[in-house]
Motif scaffolding. Structure first.
Motif, PDB file in Angstrom:
ATOM      1  N   LYS A 142       0.815  -1.211   0.000  1.00 18.59           N
ATOM      2  CA  LYS A 142       0.000   0.000   0.000  1.00 18.59           C
ATOM      3  C   LYS A 142       0.857   1.273   0.000  1.00 18.59           C
ATOM      4  CE  LYS A 142      -0.625  -0.449   5.011  1.00 18.59           C
ATOM      5  NZ  LYS A 142      -1.632  -0.558   6.100  1.00 18.59           N
ATOM      6  N   ASP A 143       2.006   1.241   0.668  1.00 17.39           N
ATOM      7  CA  ASP A 143       2.872   2.428   0.672  1.00 17.39           C
ATOM      8  C   ASP A 143       3.449   2.695  -0.716  1.00 17.39           C
ATOM      9  OD1 ASP A 143       2.430   2.773   3.377  1.00 17.39           O
ATOM     10  OD2 ASP A 143       4.168   1.558   3.966  1.00 17.39           O
ATOM     11  N   TRP A 144       3.884   1.619  -1.398  1.00 21.12           N
ATOM     12  CA  TRP A 144       4.417   1.777  -2.752  1.00 21.12           C
ATOM     13  C   TRP A 144       3.338   2.265  -3.705  1.00 21.12           C
ATOM     14  CZ3 TRP A 144       3.309  -0.622  -7.449  1.00 21.12           C
ATOM     15  CH2 TRP A 144       4.233  -0.393  -8.471  1.00 21.12           C
ATOM     16  N   ILE A 145       2.120   1.722  -3.580  1.00 21.74           N
ATOM     17  CA  ILE A 145       1.020   2.134  -4.452  1.00 21.74           C
ATOM     18  C   ILE A 145       0.655   3.590  -4.205  1.00 21.74           C
ATOM     19  CG2 ILE A 145      -1.428   1.752  -4.950  1.00 21.74           C
ATOM     20  CD1 ILE A 145      -0.974  -1.195  -4.457  1.00 21.74           C
ATOM     21  N   LYS A 146       0.695   4.007  -2.929  1.00 21.03           N
ATOM     22  CA  LYS A 146       0.415   5.408  -2.606  1.00 21.03           C
ATOM     23  C   LYS A 146       1.449   6.321  -3.248  1.00 21.03           C
ATOM     24  CE  LYS A 146      -0.330   8.541   1.288  1.00 21.03           C
ATOM     25  NZ  LYS A 146      -0.372   8.668   2.766  1.00 21.03           N
ATOM     26  N   ALA A 147       2.729   5.895  -3.206  1.00 25.25           N
ATOM     27  CA  ALA A 147       3.789   6.702  -3.823  1.00 25.25           C
ATOM     28  C   ALA A 147       3.604   6.781  -5.335  1.00 25.25           C
ATOM     29  CB  ALA A 147       5.160   6.119  -3.479  1.00 25.25           C
ATOM     30  N   GLN A 148       3.216   5.653  -5.963  1.00 26.06           N
ATOM     31  CA  GLN A 148       2.988   5.657  -7.410  1.00 26.06           C
ATOM     32  C   GLN A 148       1.784   6.511  -7.785  1.00 26.06           C
ATOM     33  OE1 GLN A 148       5.090   4.228  -9.687  1.00 26.06           O
ATOM     34  NE2 GLN A 148       6.362   3.849  -7.886  1.00 26.06           N
ATOM     35  N   ALA A 149       0.735   6.447  -6.952  1.00 30.70           N
ATOM     36  CA  ALA A 149      -0.443   7.274  -7.215  1.00 30.70           C
ATOM     37  C   ALA A 149      -0.103   8.758  -7.083  1.00 30.70           C
ATOM     38  CB  ALA A 149      -1.568   6.897  -6.253  1.00 30.70           C
ATOM     39  N   THR A 150       0.741   9.079  -6.102  1.00 29.18           N
ATOM     40  CA  THR A 150       1.168  10.470  -5.941  1.00 29.18           C
ATOM     41  C   THR A 150       1.953  10.935  -7.156  1.00 29.18           C
ATOM     42  OG1 THR A 150       1.263  10.211  -3.530  1.00 29.18           O
ATOM     43  CG2 THR A 150       2.488  12.048  -4.485  1.00 29.18           C
ATOM     44  N   GLY A 151       2.883  10.100  -7.632  1.00 27.54           N
ATOM     45  CA  GLY A 151       3.648  10.448  -8.828  1.00 27.54           C
ATOM     46  C   GLY A 151       2.771  10.562 -10.053  1.00 27.54           C
ATOM     47  N   GLY A 152       1.772   9.694 -10.166  1.00 28.26           N
ATOM     48  CA  GLY A 152       0.862   9.759 -11.303  1.00 28.26           C
ATOM     49  C   GLY A 152       0.024  11.028 -11.299  1.00 28.26           C
ATOM     50  N   GLN A 201       0.870  13.864  -9.903  1.00 26.34           N
ATOM     51  CA  GLN A 201       1.767  14.971 -10.223  1.00 26.34           C
ATOM     52  C   GLN A 201       2.073  15.021 -11.716  1.00 26.34           C
ATOM     53  OE1 GLN A 201       5.090  14.421  -7.592  1.00 26.34           O
ATOM     54  NE2 GLN A 201       4.053  15.368  -5.846  1.00 26.34           N
TER      55      GLN A 201
END
Length: 229
Positions: free
Chosen positions: A118-128, A130
């Motif tokens: 979930k932490d990695w997915i949250k980081a990817q969603a944040t990058g997406g 942005q």
């Protein structure tokens, strides 16, 4: 010795009730898939994507491409279930069952992986998100999607805050060198709507991040209307 005749009853591989239930439900899915697919291609034609193929470089960030993909999958699955049930074709019904099993398996896998990473997915969603901010003015579909996320869904301004809009060439503070009114500002979707507001103020986010802008009381009240994380 009397001869006993056996009556051979006609039977089908699929019961009549199940046949028409599968057929009726998949006709609906088939039509929905066709409609979504048509909307996706219409969105691409409105953006003149077919004559400017360079726009396909950012196809992963294009909501119209997502509509085409979902519509195509729904169309194929609905078609196999509809025709397979109507014609009692075992091959099409097997393909229909395999499609549904794959979707169910993918959903279960996505749920498990989403819980574990979930932490990695949250980081990817944040990058997406942005990345959406960077291309905000380049694609009207992305622009409408970001405005909906900020204004109606998450009620936020960027991911980490209004400073995320520095990544956009139009809202970056350096844009004021070319006289842009949006420089050091944010989109209107960052502003809280006023009660009983009928017409949205598209300029409510202008200059709100400009240095010294919050010094006056009027500017401070305008800045306070921003929805921050």
């Amino acid at each position: 010795m009397p001869v006993t005749r056996k009556v051979r009853r006609d039977h089908t591989e699929v019961s009549c009730c199940l046949k028409y239930v599968i057929f009726g439900s998949n006709v609906i899915f088939w039509l929905i898939g066709l409609l979504v697919l048509a909307i996706g291609f219409w969105a691409w034609s409105e953006k003149d994507t077919f004559s400017n193929l360079s726009r396909l470089a950012n196809v992963a960030l294009d909501p119209a491409f997502l509509l085409i993909l979902v519509g195509l999958m729904t169309f194929v699955i609905g078609f196999t279930g509809c025709v397979g049930a109507l014609r009692e074709n075992s091959c099409l019904l097997a393909a229909y069952a395999i499609f549904l099993a794959i979707i169910l398996l993918l959903e279960m896998t996505a749920g498990i992986l989403g819980f574990i990473f979930k932490d990695w997915i949250k980081a990817q969603a944040t990058g997406g998100f942005q990345a959406f901010i960077v291309h905000y003015r380049e694609d009207p579909d992305q622009q409408n999607l970001i405005d909906w996320i900020q204004e109606d869904w998450l009620q936020c301004c960027g991911i980490e805050g209004p400073k995320d809009w520095d990544k956009n060439n139009y809202f970056n503070c350096s844009s004021r060198e070319v006289g842009s009114r949006e420089a050091c500002g944010v989109p209107f979707s960052c502003c809280k709507p006023k009660p009983n507001e009928i017409i949205k103020n598209k300029q409510c986010g202008y200059d709100v991040r400009k240095p010294g802008y919050v010094s006056s009381l009027r500017a401070f009240l305008k800045f306070a209307k921003l929805v921050l994380w």
